[in-house]
Enzyme design. Sequence first.
Site, PDB file in Angstrom:
ATOM      1  N   CYS A  43      -7.542  10.595 -16.724  1.00 36.24           N
ATOM      2  CA  CYS A  43      -6.752  11.248 -16.909  1.00 36.24           C
ATOM      3  C   CYS A  43      -5.940  10.645 -15.455  1.00 36.24           C
ATOM      4  O   CYS A  43      -6.541  11.593 -14.280  1.00 36.24           O
ATOM      5  CB  CYS A  43      -6.479  12.084 -17.805  1.00 36.24           C
ATOM      6  N   ASP A  45      -3.918  12.909 -15.069  1.00 36.87           N
ATOM      7  CA  ASP A  45      -3.187  14.271 -14.778  1.00 36.87           C
ATOM      8  C   ASP A  45      -4.027  15.446 -13.533  1.00 36.87           C
ATOM      9  O   ASP A  45      -4.754  14.878 -13.794  1.00 36.87           O
ATOM     10  CB  ASP A  45      -4.218  15.150 -16.426  1.00 36.87           C
ATOM     11  N   ARG A  47      -4.969  17.841 -12.719  1.00 36.11           N
ATOM     12  CA  ARG A  47      -5.899  19.286 -13.089  1.00 36.11           C
ATOM     13  C   ARG A  47      -7.514  17.787 -13.253  1.00 36.11           C
ATOM     14  O   ARG A  47      -7.878  19.083 -13.270  1.00 36.11           O
ATOM     15  CB  ARG A  47      -5.177  19.817 -13.860  1.00 36.11           C
ATOM     16  N   HIS A  99      -9.345  14.885 -21.174  1.00 31.88           N
ATOM     17  CA  HIS A  99      -9.862  16.747 -20.556  1.00 31.88           C
ATOM     18  C   HIS A  99      -9.060  17.332 -22.112  1.00 31.88           C
ATOM     19  O   HIS A  99      -7.202  16.710 -22.710  1.00 31.88           O
ATOM     20  CB  HIS A  99      -8.726  16.916 -19.757  1.00 31.88           C
ATOM     21  N   CYS A 102      -4.226  17.569 -22.707  1.00 24.44           N
ATOM     22  CA  CYS A 102      -4.083  16.498 -22.177  1.00 24.44           C
ATOM     23  C   CYS A 102      -2.583  15.919 -23.051  1.00 24.44           C
ATOM     24  O   CYS A 102      -2.615  15.765 -24.335  1.00 24.44           O
ATOM     25  CB  CYS A 102      -4.743  15.171 -23.014  1.00 24.44           C
TER      26      CYS A 102
HETATM   27 CO    CO Z   1      -4.131  14.206 -19.471  1.00 25.49          CO
END
Ligand code: CO
Length: 223
Positions: A43, A45, A47, A99, A102
Amino acid sequence: MEKSYQKLIQGNKLYAETRLFQDPDYFKKLSKGQTPTYLWIGCSDSRVPANEITSTRSGEIFVHRNIANVVVHTDSNLLSVLEYAVRYLVVKHIIVCGHYGCGGVAAAMTNTYHGYVDNWLRNIKDVYHKNFIELDAIEDEVQRANRLTELNVIEQVRNLAKTTIVQRAWAERELHLHGWVYGLHNGLVKDLSVIHNSSENIDQIYRYELEHKLLSNAAHQQK
Ligand code: CO
């Protein structure tokens, strides 16, 4: 210049100095080429950075990231990354890493309009739709999102297995597909053990007769 931006330039200097301090030839060695063992599909993302959460370094993981780690069979960006990684870098493992928590998965579970991204998240709505009996039975919204996150990873691993690129590799060698879910809350990966190393788990309609084709090509070349 704005401070938060300068921070990155300073950080880069520190990074380069640190690496050179540990090994004066570090960048010289890296610039010779890459031989990563893994392809990461994760992803976007911020993090969930592939190298950081696996304690790996530059050169170890070939990376593709998009919103909610989706493997779309018409995505030329992903397919190009996949082919390059499988055919030319000869990676041994492909990891689809979702994750918990998400935002993409959470958004796909709602009827809220977000814009263009909804068309991308439609892929996850399809995963929900395919598994709605199991998912609708989960009352807790967070639990339901967590399960959809897992089911999404499993579905994307399956999508990988359906590509001509992965099946072509399987006809010639071992290539392992893995599904992981990373926990933002504890920093740990949950291995969903959806390891595929052949196309046995794919419905017949998605299988290509590659072994036969490759064998006849090889025979042809030998003549
Ligand atoms: Co995500």
